[in-house]
Design a protein around this motif. Sequence first.
Motif, PDB file in Angstrom:
ATOM      1  N   UNK A  32       0.934  -1.221   0.042  1.00  0.00           N
ATOM      2  CA  UNK A  32       0.176   0.059   0.151  1.00  0.00           C
ATOM      3  C   UNK A  32       0.985   1.127   0.096  1.00  0.00           C
ATOM      4  N   UNK A  33       0.461   2.253  -0.689  1.00  0.00           N
ATOM      5  CA  UNK A  33       0.958   3.505  -0.615  1.00  0.00           C
ATOM      6  C   UNK A  33       0.074   4.308   0.621  1.00  0.00           C
ATOM      7  N   UNK A  34       0.756   4.728   1.430  1.00  0.00           N
ATOM      8  CA  UNK A  34       0.216   5.381   2.671  1.00  0.00           C
ATOM      9  C   UNK A  34       0.699   6.877   2.873  1.00  0.00           C
ATOM     10  N   UNK A  35      -0.261   7.431   3.658  1.00  0.00           N
ATOM     11  CA  UNK A  35       0.098   8.875   3.803  1.00  0.00           C
ATOM     12  C   UNK A  35      -0.646   9.340   5.188  1.00  0.00           C
ATOM     13  N   UNK A  36      -0.430  10.658   5.451  1.00  0.00           N
ATOM     14  CA  UNK A  36      -0.913  11.350   6.615  1.00  0.00           C
ATOM     15  C   UNK A  36      -1.741  12.609   6.126  1.00  0.00           C
ATOM     16  N   UNK A  37      -2.958  12.588   6.805  1.00  0.00           N
ATOM     17  CA  UNK A  37      -4.007  13.576   6.690  1.00  0.00           C
ATOM     18  C   UNK A  37      -3.952  14.342   8.155  1.00  0.00           C
ATOM     19  N   UNK A  38      -4.762  15.519   7.976  1.00  0.00           N
ATOM     20  CA  UNK A  38      -5.090  16.401   9.285  1.00  0.00           C
ATOM     21  C   UNK A  38      -6.355  16.914   9.168  1.00  0.00           C
ATOM     22  N   UNK A  39      -7.001  17.300  10.309  1.00  0.00           N
ATOM     23  CA  UNK A  39      -8.326  17.951  10.218  1.00  0.00           C
ATOM     24  C   UNK A  39      -8.017  18.893  11.492  1.00  0.00           C
ATOM     25  N   UNK A  43     -12.473  23.162  10.147  1.00  0.00           N
ATOM     26  CA  UNK A  43     -11.913  22.847   8.686  1.00  0.00           C
ATOM     27  C   UNK A  43     -12.086  21.345   8.197  1.00  0.00           C
ATOM     28  N   UNK A  44     -11.855  21.555   6.763  1.00  0.00           N
ATOM     29  CA  UNK A  44     -11.997  20.071   6.111  1.00  0.00           C
ATOM     30  C   UNK A  44     -10.687  19.228   6.250  1.00  0.00           C
ATOM     31  N   UNK A  45     -10.664  17.995   6.062  1.00  0.00           N
ATOM     32  CA  UNK A  45      -9.496  17.371   6.401  1.00  0.00           C
ATOM     33  C   UNK A  45      -8.713  17.403   5.002  1.00  0.00           C
ATOM     34  N   UNK A  46      -7.190  17.625   5.361  1.00  0.00           N
ATOM     35  CA  UNK A  46      -6.501  17.961   4.280  1.00  0.00           C
ATOM     36  C   UNK A  46      -5.143  16.910   4.326  1.00  0.00           C
ATOM     37  N   UNK A  47      -4.730  16.773   3.058  1.00  0.00           N
ATOM     38  CA  UNK A  47      -3.533  16.017   2.972  1.00  0.00           C
ATOM     39  C   UNK A  47      -2.152  16.705   3.654  1.00  0.00           C
ATOM     40  N   UNK A  48      -1.444  15.870   4.145  1.00  0.00           N
ATOM     41  CA  UNK A  48       0.049  16.127   4.803  1.00  0.00           C
ATOM     42  C   UNK A  48       1.273  15.812   3.932  1.00  0.00           C
ATOM     43  N   UNK A  49       1.248  14.807   4.048  1.00  0.00           N
ATOM     44  CA  UNK A  49       2.307  13.754   3.157  1.00  0.00           C
ATOM     45  C   UNK A  49       1.729  12.479   2.956  1.00  0.00           C
TER      46      UNK A  49
END
Length: 123
Positions: A32-39, A43-49
């Motif tokens: 899997x490709x994986x990532x971090x989001x934050x909210x 505010x809406x959830x947004x991508x971090x990395x």
Amino acid sequence: QVQLVESGGGLVQAGGSLRLSCAASGRTFATYNVGWFRQAPGKEREIVATITWNGITTYYEDSVRGRFAISRDNVKNTLYLQMNKLKPEDTAVYYCAASLQWPATFEAKFDYWGQGTQVTVSS
């Protein structure tokens, strides 16, 4: 199927550092490709990395590039986010997520999510 559990959040002063971890269950994490989001509140959830399955390619949102570093250990089935030079605007709940797609920079491309860990940066 992948189950994800984040840890490492907390309260830190501006300029400080934290390292988030995301432990994955299942023998397929390495595919899997994986990532971090934050909210952040209100505010809406947004991508971090995000990072590819083999750890070779990464993507960073502009506001964190140069301060945050995403990495993974496919032997330990763990995703990391090293956060340096933290700012109050980094305060949010941070989520890890997994996707079979790449590029993967939108929520809709991620199939599995953790429950989130709170990061609070005081000024």
